[in-house]
Design a protein around this motif. Structure first.
Motif, PDB file in Angstrom:
ATOM      1  N   SER A  15       0.866  -1.193   0.000  1.00 39.16           N
ATOM      2  CA  SER A  15       0.000   0.000   0.000  1.00 39.16           C
ATOM      3  C   SER A  15       0.888   1.224   0.000  1.00 39.16           C
ATOM      4  CB  SER A  15      -0.872   0.001   1.260  1.00 39.16           C
ATOM      5  OG  SER A  15      -1.579  -1.210   1.306  1.00 39.16           O
ATOM      6  N   ALA A  25      -5.759   7.047  -6.585  1.00 44.93           N
ATOM      7  CA  ALA A  25      -6.320   5.900  -5.859  1.00 44.93           C
ATOM      8  C   ALA A  25      -7.204   5.062  -6.781  1.00 44.93           C
ATOM      9  CB  ALA A  25      -7.103   6.389  -4.654  1.00 44.93           C
ATOM     10  N   VAL A  26      -7.972   5.727  -7.639  1.00 51.99           N
ATOM     11  CA  VAL A  26      -8.825   4.993  -8.589  1.00 51.99           C
ATOM     12  C   VAL A  26      -7.948   4.189  -9.547  1.00 51.99           C
ATOM     13  CG1 VAL A  26     -10.421   5.258 -10.538  1.00 51.99           C
ATOM     14  CG2 VAL A  26     -10.732   6.634  -8.448  1.00 51.99           C
ATOM     15  N   GLU A  28      -4.918   3.177  -9.105  1.00 52.17           N
ATOM     16  CA  GLU A  28      -4.259   2.086  -8.382  1.00 52.17           C
ATOM     17  C   GLU A  28      -5.189   0.886  -8.257  1.00 52.17           C
ATOM     18  OE1 GLU A  28      -1.760   5.161  -5.935  1.00 52.17           O
ATOM     19  OE2 GLU A  28      -3.127   3.929  -4.731  1.00 52.17           O
ATOM     20  N   ASN A  29      -6.393   1.137  -7.849  1.00 45.62           N
ATOM     21  CA  ASN A  29      -7.331   0.026  -7.637  1.00 45.62           C
ATOM     22  C   ASN A  29      -7.675  -0.655  -8.952  1.00 45.62           C
ATOM     23  OD1 ASN A  29      -7.848  -0.056  -4.714  1.00 45.62           O
ATOM     24  ND2 ASN A  29      -8.319   2.106  -5.086  1.00 45.62           N
ATOM     25  N   LEU A  30      -7.748   0.140 -10.014  1.00 49.15           N
ATOM     26  CA  LEU A  30      -8.019  -0.443 -11.338  1.00 49.15           C
ATOM     27  C   LEU A  30      -6.840  -1.328 -11.748  1.00 49.15           C
ATOM     28  CD1 LEU A  30      -9.930  -0.427 -13.794  1.00 49.15           C
ATOM     29  CD2 LEU A  30      -8.533   1.480 -14.742  1.00 49.15           C
ATOM     30  N   GLU A  31      -5.629  -0.771 -11.571  1.00 52.86           N
ATOM     31  CA  GLU A  31      -4.426  -1.519 -11.955  1.00 52.86           C
ATOM     32  C   GLU A  31      -4.352  -2.817 -11.158  1.00 52.86           C
ATOM     33  OE1 GLU A  31       0.454  -0.828 -12.012  1.00 52.86           O
ATOM     34  OE2 GLU A  31      -0.899   0.888 -12.267  1.00 52.86           O
ATOM     35  N   TYR A  32      -4.646  -2.718  -9.861  1.00 51.48           N
ATOM     36  CA  TYR A  32      -4.538  -3.906  -9.020  1.00 51.48           C
ATOM     37  C   TYR A  32      -5.616  -4.921  -9.374  1.00 51.48           C
ATOM     38  CZ  TYR A  32      -4.052  -6.933  -5.010  1.00 51.48           C
ATOM     39  OH  TYR A  32      -3.856  -8.036  -4.223  1.00 51.48           O
ATOM     40  N   ALA A  33      -6.814  -4.431  -9.698  1.00 49.15           N
ATOM     41  CA  ALA A  33      -7.931  -5.335 -10.023  1.00 49.15           C
ATOM     42  C   ALA A  33      -7.622  -6.142 -11.276  1.00 49.15           C
ATOM     43  CB  ALA A  33      -9.207  -4.520 -10.216  1.00 49.15           C
ATOM     44  N   MET A  43       1.752  -4.537  -6.623  1.00 54.03           N
ATOM     45  CA  MET A  43       1.730  -3.061  -6.624  1.00 54.03           C
ATOM     46  C   MET A  43       3.032  -2.491  -6.066  1.00 54.03           C
ATOM     47  SD  MET A  43      -0.998  -2.183  -8.162  1.00 54.03           S
ATOM     48  CE  MET A  43      -1.280  -0.443  -7.783  1.00 54.03           C
ATOM     49  N   THR A 117       1.940   2.427  -5.163  1.00 54.68           N
ATOM     50  CA  THR A 117       1.233   3.328  -6.088  1.00 54.68           C
ATOM     51  C   THR A 117       1.149   2.685  -7.474  1.00 54.68           C
ATOM     52  OG1 THR A 117       3.224   4.417  -6.897  1.00 54.68           O
ATOM     53  CG2 THR A 117       2.276   5.286  -4.855  1.00 54.68           C
ATOM     54  N   GLU A 118       0.471   3.374  -8.390  1.00 55.84           N
ATOM     55  CA  GLU A 118       0.247   2.794  -9.719  1.00 55.84           C
ATOM     56  C   GLU A 118       1.452   3.025 -10.622  1.00 55.84           C
ATOM     57  OE1 GLU A 118       0.326   6.763 -10.465  1.00 55.84           O
ATOM     58  OE2 GLU A 118       0.333   5.203 -11.992  1.00 55.84           O
TER      59      GLU A 118
END
Ligand code: SF4
Length: 496
Positions: A15, A25-26, A28-33, A43, A117-118
């Motif tokens: 994180s 943050a969006v 990052e979550n997209l990349e991680y998903a 990540m 981070t992304e």
């Protein structure tokens, strides 16, 4: 189980340690998903997937980012035998994809500002910088190498930040005059002997000094390990200082496991100011080998290749990793460990090639008991045309007992042929294990000397607390240094 990363357990993603903007943050979550299920992405923010055959290397419990460690096997990781060695998988797939030469690029340690981070933001930025239209057209229309070239154009900036600028090129030392006696003798073509002394387990130095005095006349340099098996002992730099004071030449071993990039740079300045002129950079045994309670087993701040890169630049460019100038750069002859029996010889050859490119001028190998296997590894190095760029000393450990020979089969990266195990078992029955162990060591050395014209420049005796045997082995192997001066006979004190 992620689609592309074979045999992986789900590990938590990093994180960001700073509060991120909503947009980031969006992303990052997209990349991680997406990258999570596909590649097991953690990540790390410093993505290497295009360099590691789309297998995320961050599963490696040492956090290695430049290839397999000396304990890698085709079957499993030596730190956690329940999982495969991720770097073995990466090398295996890279060879199948014909992209093994990509593995030569020296990759940076994590930038912890970016961890968690992304990476996609950086990718989008690089695509825009190179012209979105051009990039898309080039990747869609081009084939083969041209497509990879465009790919590289975009991703090189992502994986090679300005503070690192790693590459796959050989960087010759920026000095000519040897800085140590070891370097001088190797350059002069002498078949050298180095020997390891185990640092003390307390602040008492009597035994250490005795061992230094004992082996000094018989060897060119003395290695001091750095918390071998992640087990605390007196530091290598302190032992090295005692050796300097006794007129012996140390090889200071330095393990990435116990260092940060800041402590590494500070320590090398201190050690060279104390007279150390030979440094062996190693990743270091995992804390899994240490006595409990064990330290971190999930990440190192650097690996040995990154240490070589940082140290070479301090010496040859007079620069810290952060770019500050070093008015009086440290002087040292830089070496690394090599592992003829880890993972696969052709994989290790790439790893050793990378170490030479990063700055290794000499190798001290892990223990060798199988000369045929050593030759296969040596030939793989020969195919990579690096044998004229590095001095190689083969690791030799005399076996003290049949029990010890069996223990050696459990040591990561060590292979003991059955015929040697059988000889030690027979010697155990005959009651002459130590003598048999010495004979085996002498026979191995005799065979290793036969490779002097094929890239071997010496031996590195690791007597494992049996320093007393070193003078006999060196003498009977016919390897006394050219400038050998017999030690003065011990004068037994007559009680008054
Ligand atoms: S064997 Fe070594 S390189 Fe491979 S995953 Fe384990 S620690 Fe990493």
């Amino acid at each position: 189980m992620p689609i592309f990363t074979p045999g992986r357990r789900w590990q938590p993603a990093y994180s960001p340690f700073k509060k991120e903007s909503f947009g980031n943050a969006v992303l990052e979550n997209l990349e991680y998903a997406i990258k999570g299920p596909l590649f097991g992405c953690r990540m790390c923010g410093n993505c290497l997937l295009q360099e590691t055959a789309f297998i995320c290397p961050m599963e490696c419990p040492k956090g290695l980012r430049n290839g397999p460690c000396g304990g890698s096997t085709p079957e499993h990781c030596y730190v956690d035998k329940t999982r495969p060695c991720i770097w073995y998988k990466i090398y295996d797939r890279s060879f199948k994809m014909g992209r093994e030469e990509k593995l030569l690029e020296v990759l940076p340690p994590l930038d912890w500002e970016k961890v968690g981070t992304e990476t996609w933001g950086d990718v989008v930025h690089c695509v825009k910088t190179n012209g979105t239209g051009n990039v898309i057209k080039s990747i869609v229309l081009n084939q083969g190498e041209n497509r990879w070239k465009t790919w590289d154009l975009v991703f090189r900036k992502v994986r090679q930040p300005d503070w690192w600028k790693g590459d796959d090129q050989y960087h010759a030392p920026a000095y000519t005059e040897p800085v140590s006696n070891l370097e001088k003798k190797l350059k002069a073509g002498e078949f050298v002997v180095a020997c390891e002394i185990a640092p003390p387990l307390s602040m008492a130095t009597k035994k250490l000094i005795e061992n230094i005095e004992l082996v000094k006349p018989y060897v060119t340099a003395i290695n001091f390990t750095d918390n071998a098996s992640a087990t605390p002992r007196m530091t290598s730099w302190a032992c090295s200082r005692f050796a300097v004071e006794k007129g012996a030449e140390p090889v200071m071993q330095i393990a990435a496991r116990d260092r940060t990039r800041a402590s590494l740079q500070g320590e090398i300045l201190g050690a060279t100011a104390l007279g150390v002129r030979n440094v062996l950079a190693i990743t270091g045994d995992s804390a899994v080998l240490a006595p409990a309670p064990r330290g971190r087993m999930d990440i190192n701040d650097m690996d040995a290749i990154q240490m070589l890169w940082i140290l070479r630049k301090m010496r040859d460019e007079g620069r810290y990793l952060d770019g500050r100038e070093i008015k009086t750069p440290p002087k040292f002859f830089l070496g690394a460990a090599a592992a003829p029996f880890a993972s696969d010889p052709k994989f290790q050859a790439i790893r050793e090639h990378k170490k030479v490119n990063a700055g290794a001028q000499f190798f001290q190998t892990n223990l060798v008991y199988d000369i045929e296997g050593m030759e296969i590894w040596l030939n793989e190095l020969g195919k990579r045309d690096i044998l004229d760029k590095v001095y190689i000393m083969i690791g030799i450990t005399p076996l003290k007992s049949a029990k010890m020979s069996k223990f050696m089969t459990q040591v990561p990266g060590v292979f003991v042929p059955k015929k040697i195990l059988d000889r030690m078992d027979a010697a155990a029955k005959a009651g002459n294990e130590q003598e048999e162990g010495i004979q085996i060591a002498l026979e191995l050395i005799e065979k290793v000397k036969g490779y002097e014209k094929q890239g071997i420049h010496g031996i590195h005796i690791m007597p494992v607390n049996w320093e007393d045997v070193v003078p006999r082995i060196v003498t009977e192997a016919g390897l006394l240094p050219k400038d050998f001066v017999p030690p003065a006979p011990k004068v037994e004190k007559v009680p008054a």
